[in-house]
Design an enzyme around this catalytic site. Sequence first.
Site, short mmCIF file in Angstrom:
data_model
loop_
_atom_site.label_atom_id
_atom_site.label_comp_id
_atom_site.label_asym_id
_atom_site.label_seq_id
_atom_site.Cartn_x
_atom_site.Cartn_y
_atom_site.Cartn_z
N ALA A 262 -21.28 -28.14 20.35
CA ALA A 262 -21.12 -27.31 21.13
C ALA A 262 -19.98 -26.59 20.90
O ALA A 262 -19.06 -27.15 20.20
CB ALA A 262 -20.91 -27.72 22.49
N MET A 263 -20.01 -25.21 21.11
CA MET A 263 -19.19 -24.31 20.61
C MET A 263 -18.44 -22.97 22.29
O MET A 263 -19.65 -22.87 22.47
CB MET A 263 -19.21 -23.43 18.97
CG MET A 263 -18.08 -22.26 18.94
SD MET A 263 -17.06 -23.00 18.61
CE MET A 263 -15.32 -21.68 18.87
N ASN A 265 -17.53 -20.48 22.44
CA ASN A 265 -17.31 -18.78 22.36
C ASN A 265 -17.29 -18.28 23.89
O ASN A 265 -17.53 -19.21 25.30
CB ASN A 265 -18.63 -18.59 22.02
CG ASN A 265 -19.38 -18.81 20.95
OD1 ASN A 265 -18.38 -19.18 19.68
ND2 ASN A 265 -20.71 -20.15 20.17
N HIS A 297 -15.86 -30.19 28.62
CA HIS A 297 -15.76 -29.60 27.34
C HIS A 297 -15.54 -28.37 27.12
O HIS A 297 -14.14 -27.63 26.65
CB HIS A 297 -15.88 -30.17 26.60
CG HIS A 297 -14.56 -30.70 25.39
ND1 HIS A 297 -13.72 -31.87 25.12
CD2 HIS A 297 -14.81 -29.67 24.44
CE1 HIS A 297 -13.89 -31.14 23.34
NE2 HIS A 297 -13.80 -30.49 23.53
N GLU A 298 -16.65 -27.58 27.30
CA GLU A 298 -16.61 -26.59 26.53
C GLU A 298 -15.84 -25.22 27.78
O GLU A 298 -15.22 -25.18 27.34
CB GLU A 298 -17.81 -26.09 26.24
CG GLU A 298 -18.57 -27.14 25.39
CD GLU A 298 -17.89 -26.80 24.21
OE1 GLU A 298 -17.24 -26.43 24.12
OE2 GLU A 298 -17.75 -28.03 23.66
N HIS A 301 -12.58 -24.89 27.96
CA HIS A 301 -11.31 -24.47 26.71
C HIS A 301 -11.26 -22.94 26.75
O HIS A 301 -10.81 -22.50 26.44
CB HIS A 301 -12.77 -24.37 25.21
CG HIS A 301 -11.84 -25.88 24.66
ND1 HIS A 301 -11.29 -25.70 23.71
CD2 HIS A 301 -13.27 -26.82 23.72
CE1 HIS A 301 -11.43 -27.04 22.63
NE2 HIS A 301 -12.78 -27.02 22.48
N GLU A 320 -8.16 -29.72 20.79
CA GLU A 320 -8.96 -29.93 21.19
C GLU A 320 -9.16 -31.33 21.90
O GLU A 320 -9.84 -31.65 22.81
CB GLU A 320 -10.16 -30.46 19.91
CG GLU A 320 -10.31 -29.47 18.69
CD GLU A 320 -11.94 -29.09 19.79
OE1 GLU A 320 -12.37 -29.65 20.97
OE2 GLU A 320 -12.13 -28.09 19.23
#
Length: 850
Positions: A262-263, A265, A297-298, A301, A320
């Site tokens: 996953a990312m 953004n 988690h994402e 961020h 991370e």
Amino acid sequence: MAHPTEDKNFRLSTSIRPRRYAATLTLDLDAKSFSGQQTLELDLSAPSKEIILHAIALELGEVTFRAGNTQHKPASIQPVAASETVVLRFDEALPTGAATLDIAWTGRFTEGLRGLYQAGKVAATQFEAADARRLFPCFDEPAFKARWALTVRVPQGLTVLGNGPVVKDTQEGNLRAVTFQETEVLSSYLIALVVGPLVGTDAQDVQGVPVRTWALPEKAHLTRFGQDVALAVLPKLQDYFGLPYAFTKVDQVGIPDFEAGAMENAGLITYREVALLLDPATAPLSVKKRVAEVVTHELAHQWFGNWVTMVWWDDLWLNEAFATWMAFKIVDQWRPEWRMWLDFDAHRASALHLDALKSTHPIHGEVRNAGEAGESFDAITYEKGGAVLRMIEGFLGEAPFREGIRQYMRKHARANAVKEDLWNALGEAAKQPVEELATAWVGQSGFPLVSVKLDGRSLSLSQRRFYSEPGVTSGEKWPVPVVLRYQDASGVREQRVLLRDAQATVKLEGEGEVKWLTANAASTGFYRVAYDKPGLEKLATNLKALAPSERISLLADQWALVRAGEVSVADMLDLAGRFGDEEDDSVLDELVGRLAYIEGRLVDGEDQVRFRAWVEKLLGPGLKKLGWQAAPNEADRVKLRRAALVRAVGGLARGKEALAEAKPRVARMLQGERDALEPNLLDAAVGMVARAGDAALFDAFLQKLPSEPDPATQRRYLLALTAFEDPALTERARGLLYTDTVKTQDVSQLRGGAAGQPHRPRGVVGADAHAVEGRGGPHRRRPHAAAPHRRGHGPAAHAPAPGADAGPAQGQPIPEAQQATAQTLERLSQDVALRERCTPEVSAWLKRQP
């Protein structure tokens, strides 16, 4: 003299900074090409005759620099491959102050899974660590934050998603022009774009933030769970940080082919489908937990990473490690019955394994360029980093730690920070010397082995660096926050010791005989423990008095000591034999993982048959007692215990009764009977049936693979294809690597399954690597959370031949994976040595069993 950009370690000058990108992109999805125009607002703090931007494979057209009433055209535009830059040279010095740079360019979609690329029906971006330069000429380093105002022109009829909400949507001939709300200041790696025939859930509001989850139409029914997770955890994150969510919306999108797990953004989080989409009615609990962890988690961020960003990739762990630790903390608050910290321990185990190698690296280490940044996406950064943060929180206390995080977020809002900024904030909040503790664990590779010897109420502790290779030593020390838990005449007690020196003697509090003692209470410490024989025997005799996490650590530490040549494998097997009546699913997972390694790699022929029989004798009664059919309203922990026992008895021990039970259930499942197998049994049952299966069953899995909408089920069928032991079917599975049947994201998974077959010809995997290298190239971002994690080694497998997986041509490492290659080769070498050392010992032990 060579220009500085000829060095691949080139870093941008801070004398020119971007303030705002106003860009329009026109995408031709059929031709897989694009064109762009942007006005880039700049600040120059010193005169300069050149402007250096990052760009890869972009053809720059008209370029104009404007300052006040003057404008300048570059005398030359020079791409530099080494540093992935383009140098704009001007005949005269550009003035200081505010200016704009107008740029037009063209480019093509990336082949692979970086930059802007085609993922089936979807065009998507993946920019971290340094691939925004494949779509925009830009300042592609995290310290160069700016606002982004984007317009995208695409064909009609497609969903278009960006970092902000749509503020304008107009028709321009055959194209649709979509303008997004201008972003907050963001680093270039956090910009994202997704275009395709996607459908989303209805927007749901969380304290003023609209949340939606998107997928292809045929997978829309799989979005509900990921949406519900985001709705549940977003308020908890806002509460923890003491700051509102900053990015106007949350869109979550399942991408059909995706390099990362996953990312994060900003405002547009992209996922590999298996990390977001599931059917709650059929998904194993492990898949639900993993999706919840990845989503959280994402979202974490969005504060830690997006709102406050690292200055450079050497502090990637600030992003991370924190998000890893935070995800488990928040999901555990949301679903305490899931016991997420036991899953955290399983993730930590992978970091302990990696960090015991000579080829490991510190959490914080030198990163000289984007390629080296990609190597930082590993278990050290994520899992060791998260474990160290958990250890520091335990040392400081939960409330002071949170206040320190809040101070850090307030002080560095919208900006960049380094690790010392975090230590200062935590130390100020907790009034503790955080930097001493943190610097040793973050800046130094490896971890300690804490040796424990009890004499009455006097406890001797010593520490030395632990290596998994026998005979390797070094002199490092750590400030080790040892948490002791023990039972004496006054009951069960805890005592904390900060072990700074190589040796220390501790007087235990309390009174009377110490019945047992564990030196890593609740397994919160990032270290291994070695007990003397009397201490180990006391623990083995009182297993039920230990917490599940402590029983897991006991097994894991003993196995690590076997690998290091400090404990005999016979003693390890004697300890494993004490766990026959174990009822905790997580402990069983650990036990089965260790036994699976022995069955697959340390025994052959008749010894393998004897070992399987011993495992079935040890754990078979537990499965018979539970049976295969779940009772109405049965607790999840009972279902997971059954699944672990099925893996042990049917998978590892190859029990005939278990296989006979599984075959008809798998057949009914393939015919569409949803209740044929309890969801938590699916992976184990399908795997064991496939292993003994024929061509007809192979064809059944292969036929279902492309049309299956559920990504977890599709992954199950893919792995099943690698499990068949018929050599002809193994070869058919390997042949799929060369076809579009296997997505680029899944190539490494299929290769790994094929490599695990004991009859696989030597060198095949290396040849496969060379043949499929063009299907995506080397990764820059670790595929974190790409697949549901289960503790243990999975299906028993023989070690690949040393060097087989080293890289594409003749074992030559991919340049961006040299560290990972060195680690793989070191582990393979240790596996070979372990087999030579332990196989005779296991054989002798088996002959002694009744």
